[in-house]
Design an enzyme around this catalytic site. Structure first.
Site, PDB file in Angstrom:
ATOM      1  N   GLN A  31       0.836  -1.205   0.000  1.00 33.24           N
ATOM      2  CA  GLN A  31       0.000   0.000   0.000  1.00 33.24           C
ATOM      3  C   GLN A  31       0.869   1.253   0.000  1.00 33.24           C
ATOM      4  O   GLN A  31       0.562   2.225  -0.680  1.00 33.24           O
ATOM      5  CB  GLN A  31      -0.931   0.007   1.210  1.00 33.24           C
ATOM      6  CG  GLN A  31      -1.684   1.305   1.424  1.00 33.24           C
ATOM      7  CD  GLN A  31      -2.591   1.703   0.283  1.00 33.24           C
ATOM      8  OE1 GLN A  31      -3.146   0.858  -0.401  1.00 33.24           O
ATOM      9  NE2 GLN A  31      -2.727   2.988   0.044  1.00 33.24           N
ATOM     10  N   GLU A  32       1.938   1.219   0.749  1.00 31.97           N
ATOM     11  CA  GLU A  32       2.794   2.402   0.871  1.00 31.97           C
ATOM     12  C   GLU A  32       3.566   2.696  -0.419  1.00 31.97           C
ATOM     13  O   GLU A  32       3.655   3.841  -0.828  1.00 31.97           O
ATOM     14  CB  GLU A  32       3.780   2.232   2.034  1.00 31.97           C
ATOM     15  CG  GLU A  32       3.135   2.289   3.406  1.00 31.97           C
ATOM     16  CD  GLU A  32       2.599   3.659   3.767  1.00 31.97           C
ATOM     17  OE1 GLU A  32       2.927   4.661   3.110  1.00 31.97           O
ATOM     18  OE2 GLU A  32       1.826   3.738   4.737  1.00 31.97           O
ATOM     19  N   SER A  33       4.163   1.662  -1.023  1.00 29.24           N
ATOM     20  CA  SER A  33       5.112   1.922  -2.114  1.00 29.24           C
ATOM     21  C   SER A  33       5.021   0.966  -3.301  1.00 29.24           C
ATOM     22  O   SER A  33       5.826   1.080  -4.221  1.00 29.24           O
ATOM     23  CB  SER A  33       6.534   1.829  -1.566  1.00 29.24           C
ATOM     24  OG  SER A  33       6.838   0.476  -1.230  1.00 29.24           O
TER      25      SER A  33
END
Length: 181
Positions: A31-33
């Site tokens: 989700q972050e990267s």
């Protein structure tokens, strides 16, 4: 199929150190990267786990772009947030609130819990906190809270997406998973 295998053991090891399902930690990273160790956001967060410079320094991470360091620091940060949410919040609500705090900050999570209580909702259940998080974007509500404005709706989407990615990774890792991993 190509990116996760590069980092899978790092997620396993980091998650093992904090007692978390490695697939949940991997879902946070996705989700972050999208598992890109060189990722950068318009807000200045960087790396696989998209940590702020201050958070990275606080966690002992010198290079946010180094995948293993970012994964381990992200795991420590998630463990810290999980502890801060407290034992009075039962699972899975505690983890879901820690995820929201990873996205918008622990202070804003506390504001949402305060607002939930004010509005007669449970501040110890994700459903109660989830329902008020979008209100942190409305002046009528955030002006009376300690940490002010927050993009609460984004935190709700963030948690929902991680839950979905986590389920996908669980299914993919079954002996005859639908991705054949």
């Amino acid at each position: 199929d190509t990116r996760l295998p590069l980092y899978k053991e790092m997620f396993r090891e980091a998650a093992g150190e904090i007692g978390m399902d490695w697939r949940l930690l991997a879902a946070i990273g996705y989700q972050e990267s999208h598992w890109n160790p060189r990722a950068k956001s318009f807000t200045g967060v960087r790396g696989m786990m998209m940590l702020t410079l201050d958070t990275a320094k606080n966690l002992g991470l010198n290079n946010r772009l180094e995948a293993k360091g970012s994964i381990f620091a992200g795991a420590r940060y998630m463990a810290r947030l999980h502890r801060l949410v407290g034992d009075d919040v039962l699972e899975p609500d505690r983890t879901l609130m820690a995820l929201a705090a990873y996205n918008l900050g622990f202070g804003h999570l506390q504001d949402a819990r305060t607002l939930a209580r004010r509005l007669g909702k449970s501040s110890d259940l994700w459903s109660g906190v989830r329902s008020v998080l979008p209100l942190l974007q409305k002046k009528k509500y955030y002006r009376s809270l300690k940490h002010g404005y927050a993009r609460g709706y984004e935190a709700v989407q963030y948690v929902d997406r991680i839950r979905t990615y986590h389920k996908v990774l669980i299914m993919a890792m079954l002996p005859h998973g639908f991705y054949g991993m």
